[in-house]
Design a protein around this motif. Structure first.
Motif, PDB file in Angstrom:
ATOM      1  N   VAL A  46       0.839  -1.210   0.000  1.00  0.00           N
ATOM      2  CA  VAL A  46       0.000   0.000   0.000  1.00  0.00           C
ATOM      3  C   VAL A  46       0.870   1.256   0.000  1.00  0.00           C
ATOM      4  CG1 VAL A  46      -1.614   1.342   1.401  1.00  0.00           C
ATOM      5  CG2 VAL A  46      -1.980  -1.108   1.093  1.00  0.00           C
ATOM      6  N   ILE A  47       1.877   1.286   0.858  1.00  0.00           N
ATOM      7  CA  ILE A  47       2.686   2.503   1.034  1.00  0.00           C
ATOM      8  C   ILE A  47       3.622   2.739  -0.145  1.00  0.00           C
ATOM      9  CG2 ILE A  47       4.523   3.514   2.447  1.00  0.00           C
ATOM     10  CD1 ILE A  47       3.102   2.246   4.859  1.00  0.00           C
ATOM     11  N   LEU A  54       0.889  12.450  -2.632  1.00  0.00           N
ATOM     12  CA  LEU A  54      -0.253  12.097  -1.801  1.00  0.00           C
ATOM     13  C   LEU A  54       0.092  12.297  -0.331  1.00  0.00           C
ATOM     14  CD1 LEU A  54      -1.446   8.861  -3.625  1.00  0.00           C
ATOM     15  CD2 LEU A  54      -2.426  11.144  -3.772  1.00  0.00           C
ATOM     16  N   CYS A  55      -0.942  12.412   0.513  1.00  0.00           N
ATOM     17  CA  CYS A  55      -0.699  12.647   1.940  1.00  0.00           C
ATOM     18  C   CYS A  55      -0.046  11.422   2.584  1.00  0.00           C
ATOM     19  CB  CYS A  55      -1.997  13.009   2.651  1.00  0.00           C
ATOM     20  SG  CYS A  55      -3.094  11.619   2.944  1.00  0.00           S
ATOM     21  N   ASN A  56       0.488  11.600   3.757  1.00  0.00           N
ATOM     22  CA  ASN A  56       1.235  10.560   4.458  1.00  0.00           C
ATOM     23  C   ASN A  56       0.373   9.755   5.412  1.00  0.00           C
ATOM     24  OD1 ASN A  56       3.438  11.520   3.116  1.00  0.00           O
ATOM     25  ND2 ASN A  56       4.281  12.608   4.860  1.00  0.00           N
ATOM     26  N   VAL A  66       0.577   6.132   9.501  1.00  0.00           N
ATOM     27  CA  VAL A  66       1.249   7.398   9.219  1.00  0.00           C
ATOM     28  C   VAL A  66       2.668   7.042   8.798  1.00  0.00           C
ATOM     29  CG1 VAL A  66       1.980   9.607  10.180  1.00  0.00           C
ATOM     30  CG2 VAL A  66      -0.133   8.540  10.986  1.00  0.00           C
ATOM     31  N   TYR A  67       3.094   7.579   7.662  1.00  0.00           N
ATOM     32  CA  TYR A  67       4.431   7.251   7.180  1.00  0.00           C
ATOM     33  C   TYR A  67       5.107   8.504   6.649  1.00  0.00           C
ATOM     34  CZ  TYR A  67       2.605   7.476   2.425  1.00  0.00           C
ATOM     35  OH  TYR A  67       2.042   7.910   1.264  1.00  0.00           O
TER      36      TYR A  67
END
Length: 169
Positions: A46-47, A54-56, A66-67
């Motif tokens: 996914v990450i 794109l947002c984190n 949260v990454y």
């Protein structure tokens, strides 16, 4: 609360994992390693496929992930759905700053060859999935004290080994 912390390289290799939550009885009946591999594979998929603009924050299995990417590593933390994403971004940044201070411009190889120190620093920052130590100076001082204890133990072990070797002759 933070459920787990993952450090993943751009190639999808896991460099560090720390789990703070427990599994249900149903999940424990399966092989633990299979569950962990499945979670890591799914989450890294996914990450790593997300675009850089794109947002984190990602919603995943009813939780939030949260990454933040620093150089070739993705620092990921999974939190409760009602957790504060910006606070977690600050914790990630705090961890990276402490790693930078300790290693002097930290890179992926530092974490590969000194993973025990990366875990120790993470344990100084987070206890049971909760943020504990905001002082970078205090964390670096604590890790330096641990390093000196390890060196002292190595010297003592070396001197004992020499004494035993000479006595055996």
């Amino acid at each position: 609360m933070i459920h787990f912390v993952l450090l993943i390289s751009r190639q999808g290799k896991v460099r560090l994992t720390k789990w703070y939550s427990t599994y249900s009885k149903k999940e424990r009946t399966k092989c633990d390693n299979d569950i962990l591999r499945k979670v890591i594979r799914e989450l890294s998929g996914v990450i790593l496929t997300r675009g850089p603009k794109l947002c984190n924050f990602v919603e995943w299995r009813g939780l939030k992930v949260v990454y933040k990417r620093y150089a070739s590593l993705y620092f990921c933390m999974c939190i409760d759905p009602d957790g504060n994403e910006l606070e977690i971004l600050e914790i990630i940044h705090h961890y990276v700053e402490v790693l930078d201070r300790y290693f002097g411009s930290v890179c992926e190889l530092d974490l590969i060859y000194n993973f025990h120190k990366a875990y120790y620093i993470l344990d100084e920052i987070l206890i049971s999935g909760e943020f504990q130590e905001p002082s970078k100076r205090s964390i670096v001082r604590s890790v330096a004290a641990q390093d000196s204890l390890v060196e002292t133990a190595k010297e003592q072990t070396g001197s004992i080994s020499n004494i035993l070797a000479q006595a055996a002759k």
